[in-house]
Design an enzyme around this catalytic site. Structure first.
Site, mmCIF file in Angstrom:
data_model
loop_
_atom_site.group_PDB
_atom_site.id
_atom_site.type_symbol
_atom_site.label_atom_id
_atom_site.label_comp_id
_atom_site.label_asym_id
_atom_site.label_seq_id
_atom_site.Cartn_x
_atom_site.Cartn_y
_atom_site.Cartn_z
ATOM 1 N N SER A 27 0.775 -1.247 0.000
ATOM 2 C CA SER A 27 0.000 0.000 0.000
ATOM 3 C C SER A 27 0.799 1.286 0.000
ATOM 4 O O SER A 27 0.196 2.358 -0.074
ATOM 5 C CB SER A 27 -0.940 0.014 1.195
ATOM 6 O OG SER A 27 -1.982 -0.871 0.937
ATOM 7 N N ALA B 267 -9.710 -13.897 3.760
ATOM 8 C CA ALA B 267 -10.177 -14.406 5.062
ATOM 9 C C ALA B 267 -9.341 -15.632 5.438
ATOM 10 O O ALA B 267 -9.003 -15.845 6.598
ATOM 11 C CB ALA B 267 -11.651 -14.753 4.982
ATOM 12 N N TYR C 277 -10.415 2.161 6.341
ATOM 13 C CA TYR C 277 -9.367 1.838 5.357
ATOM 14 C C TYR C 277 -9.861 0.782 4.384
ATOM 15 O O TYR C 277 -10.343 -0.267 4.799
ATOM 16 C CB TYR C 277 -8.138 1.331 6.103
ATOM 17 C CG TYR C 277 -6.922 1.139 5.230
ATOM 18 C CD1 TYR C 277 -6.049 2.192 4.991
ATOM 19 C CD2 TYR C 277 -6.636 -0.087 4.655
ATOM 20 C CE1 TYR C 277 -4.929 2.032 4.195
ATOM 21 C CE2 TYR C 277 -5.518 -0.265 3.857
ATOM 22 C CZ TYR C 277 -4.673 0.805 3.642
ATOM 23 O OH TYR C 277 -3.560 0.643 2.853
ATOM 24 N N ASN D 244 -9.032 -0.935 0.335
ATOM 25 C CA ASN D 244 -8.330 -0.979 -0.951
ATOM 26 C C ASN D 244 -9.212 -0.495 -2.099
ATOM 27 O O ASN D 244 -8.722 0.017 -3.097
ATOM 28 C CB ASN D 244 -7.842 -2.400 -1.223
ATOM 29 C CG ASN D 244 -6.672 -2.759 -0.332
ATOM 30 O OD1 ASN D 244 -5.651 -2.090 -0.339
ATOM 31 N ND2 ASN D 244 -6.818 -3.810 0.464
ATOM 32 N N ARG E 172 -0.200 8.880 5.486
ATOM 33 C CA ARG E 172 -0.475 8.588 6.884
ATOM 34 C C ARG E 172 0.439 9.436 7.765
ATOM 35 O O ARG E 172 1.585 9.713 7.384
ATOM 36 C CB ARG E 172 -0.153 7.102 7.115
ATOM 37 C CG ARG E 172 -0.700 6.485 8.333
ATOM 38 C CD ARG E 172 -0.263 5.018 8.400
ATOM 39 N NE ARG E 172 -1.085 4.089 7.642
ATOM 40 C CZ ARG E 172 -2.339 3.769 7.923
ATOM 41 N NH1 ARG E 172 -2.958 4.305 8.938
ATOM 42 N NH2 ARG E 172 -2.994 2.894 7.188
ATOM 43 N N THR F 256 2.329 2.597 5.047
ATOM 44 C CA THR F 256 2.753 1.236 5.344
ATOM 45 C C THR F 256 2.241 0.340 4.224
ATOM 46 O O THR F 256 1.321 0.723 3.500
ATOM 47 C CB THR F 256 2.117 0.762 6.663
ATOM 48 O OG1 THR F 256 0.774 1.247 6.689
ATOM 49 C CG2 THR F 256 2.857 1.295 7.856
ATOM 50 N N GLY F 257 2.825 -0.825 4.102
ATOM 51 C CA GLY F 257 2.360 -1.737 3.072
ATOM 52 C C GLY F 257 2.411 -3.172 3.551
ATOM 53 O O GLY F 257 3.334 -3.564 4.275
ATOM 54 N N SER G 293 4.895 -11.785 5.862
ATOM 55 C CA SER G 293 3.647 -11.066 6.165
ATOM 56 C C SER G 293 2.718 -12.029 6.870
ATOM 57 O O SER G 293 3.071 -13.196 7.084
ATOM 58 C CB SER G 293 3.001 -10.551 4.872
ATOM 59 O OG SER G 293 2.554 -11.638 4.099
HETATM 60 C C1 REY Z 1 -3.900 -8.042 2.015
HETATM 61 C C2 REY Z 1 -3.741 -9.313 2.760
HETATM 62 C C3 REY Z 1 -3.669 -6.850 2.878
HETATM 63 C C4 REY Z 1 -2.332 -9.569 3.205
HETATM 64 C C5 REY Z 1 -3.891 -5.576 2.172
HETATM 65 N N1 REY Z 1 -2.820 -5.021 1.626
HETATM 66 O O1 REY Z 1 -4.967 -5.015 2.117
HETATM 67 C C6 REY Z 1 -2.804 -3.706 1.129
HETATM 68 C C7 REY Z 1 -1.933 -2.931 2.072
HETATM 69 C C8 REY Z 1 -2.344 -3.647 -0.293
HETATM 70 O O2 REY Z 1 -2.499 -2.326 3.008
HETATM 71 C C9 REY Z 1 -2.162 -10.893 3.902
HETATM 72 N N2 REY Z 1 -3.052 -11.050 5.011
HETATM 73 C C10 REY Z 1 -0.718 -10.946 4.371
HETATM 74 C C11 REY Z 1 -3.974 -12.000 5.065
HETATM 75 C C12 REY Z 1 -4.795 -12.006 6.339
HETATM 76 O O3 REY Z 1 -4.135 -12.798 4.198
HETATM 77 N N3 REY Z 1 -5.725 -13.092 6.381
HETATM 78 O O4 REY Z 1 -0.454 -10.516 5.513
HETATM 79 O O5 REY Z 1 0.107 -11.342 3.571
HETATM 80 O O6 REY Z 1 -0.711 -2.918 1.892
#
Ligand code: REY
Length: 405
Positions: A90, A149, A187, A189, A314, A328-329, A355
């Site tokens: 992100s 999820a 927040y 996407n 942010r 943050t990303g 992650s």
């Molecule tokens: C996507 C899931 C998180 C990440 C997201 N990323 O919205 C945007 C961001 C681009 O804010 C994933 N988490 C992980 C899960 C949780 O799958 N069940 O942590 O890799 O950067």
């Protein structure tokens, strides 16, 4: 300027994991210095908590500090290096916001106009403005909550997929909105998928061209790439490892993916050097007019204590009283922090190549203290919670309803 890198330490365990660092300097009398020893400690902690590798770079008015620990590639044991590219998730949103604010500067877009003026019929409510979208105040549900999820199977289901942005907006609109337009921060996407659609509609070009012409080329960012829907990271890069939801299950190499589920909300590739150059330029007023930068910095309360959100930007208020600005990303396999001081003179970019591991995410947050708070961070870190009370987690809001721990 940076002198030779030196191997200064090893991390617990049988393998000698190199930690590269450049000596610190003192900082000005009014600004806290950089706590390089603290930074190294934070990067090492991330390894003990499950990250294969971690690294950080601080650019401070021409002085460069680098530190890296662990490995960029678990298969061959190659050490994490500052030259490695990675997926910034992100932090992409800040790039997308800059493109749109440049279009505001060019009078091609009005922040307070409804999104539907430019993209007729896209959204079900004409009251949703461009400003609401860029500030996560539109109420558009975040479709990634459902998509991920289940972290591994959710990821594998979209790893090779190519979405058109409308597909993603459609997923969001299949769910109730989180709030009336402008009424709350939530927040999502979806907002930055819509932002990318606005870029493409107003310029007639793919977002990639606009990132390149407006940011990447002018700032000579050699490692910043938008390869969507390509799946590979070109050149030299750190591999990214997704932590499965089941404790003890092996990490999943998530490096190769389209990131089509995020596009203009999260698909850029970059490096610590480029991120510091980008944020320094933005906060130093070199990417937008002062008026549009001020719009990006009109802060609204965001979830999480000491946090506020502007437009694709942010603000974090650190324990030492210093505020820093950036994003943050979190994309499968990579956690990124990219923040700079108000004037952009000092910037930090930090990444861990894992992650879905909230402990690592919270640990990497402490790189900000090391970079901007100087030695005072030590005192803060050693404060123990009162007996019987759980420590308060400083939780990064990556996407709502995603539990990271
Ligand atoms: C996507 C899931 C998180 C990440 C997201 N990323 O919205 C945007 C961001 C681009 O804010 C994933 N988490 C992980 C899960 C949780 O799958 N069940 O942590 O890799 O950067």
């Amino acid at each position: 300027m940076a002198s030779a890198r030196v191997v200064v330490g090893a991390v617990a365990g049988a393998v000698l994991l190199p930690l590269l660092a450049v000596p610190a300097h003192a900082g000005s009398p009014t600004e806290p210095g950089v706590d390089l020893a603290g930074l190294r400690g934070v990067l090492r902690s991330a390894l003990t908590q499950g990250a294969p590798g971690s690294m950080a770079r601080i650019d401070d008015g021409g002085t460069v500090y680098q530190a890296a620990a662990g490995v960029a590639d678990r298969a061959n044991g190659r050490a994490m290096s500052d030259a490695d590219r990675f997926r910034i998730g992100s932090v992409t949103k800040t790039f997308t916001a800059v493109v749109l604010l440049q279009l505001v500067d060019e009078k091609k877009l009005s922040l307070d106009a409804p999104v539907n003026r430019y993209l007729p019929g896209l959204l079900p409510d004409d009251r949703i403005t461009v400003r609401h979208v860029l500030g996560h105040r539109s109420g558009l549900y975040d479709y990634t909550n459902d998509m991920f999820a289940k972290s591994v199977s959710g990821f594998e289901a979209v790893r090779k997929k190519v979405f058109v942005p409308q597909d993603l907006v459609k997923l969001s609109l299949g769910r109730a909105r989180t709030n009336a337009p402008g009424m709350a921060y939530s927040y999502s996407n979806t907002n930055f998928v819509v932002a990318g659609m606005l870029v493409e509609k107003l310029t007639g070009n793919p977002v990639r061209t606009e990132y390149e012409n407006r940011i990447i080329k002018p700032l000579k960012l050699r490692d910043t790439l938008y390869v969507h829907p390509g799946m590979k990271i070109p050149g030299r890069f750190a591999r990214g490892y997704l932590t499965p939801d089941q404790a003890g299950a092996p990490l999943v190499d998530a490096t190769e993916q389209t990131v089509s589920w995020a596009q203009s909300a999260g698909a850029l590739i970059s490096s610590t050097r480029d991120l510091n150059t980008f944020l320094s330029a933005l906060l130093g007023g070199r990417l937008t007019s002062a008026t549009q930068l001020a719009q990006m910095e009109r802060w609204m309360p965001a979830s999480g204590s000491g946090q506020a959100y502007g437009l694709g930007l942010r603000r974090r208020d650190l324990s030492c009283g210093v505020s820093v600005y950036g994003h943050t990303g979190a994309v499968q396999g990579f956690y990124t922090y990219a923040f700079a001081s108000k004037d952009g003179k000092r910037a930090l970019a930090a990444v861990a190549n894992t992650s879905n591991n909230g402990t690592v995410l919270n640990t990497m947050l402490r790189t900000l203290d090391s970079a901007f708070c100087g030695k005072t961070a030590k005192t803060v870190k050693s404060v123990k919670p009162p007996r019987g009370k759980a420590p308060v987690e400083r939780h990064e809001d990556v996407a709502p309803a995603l539990t990271l721990d």
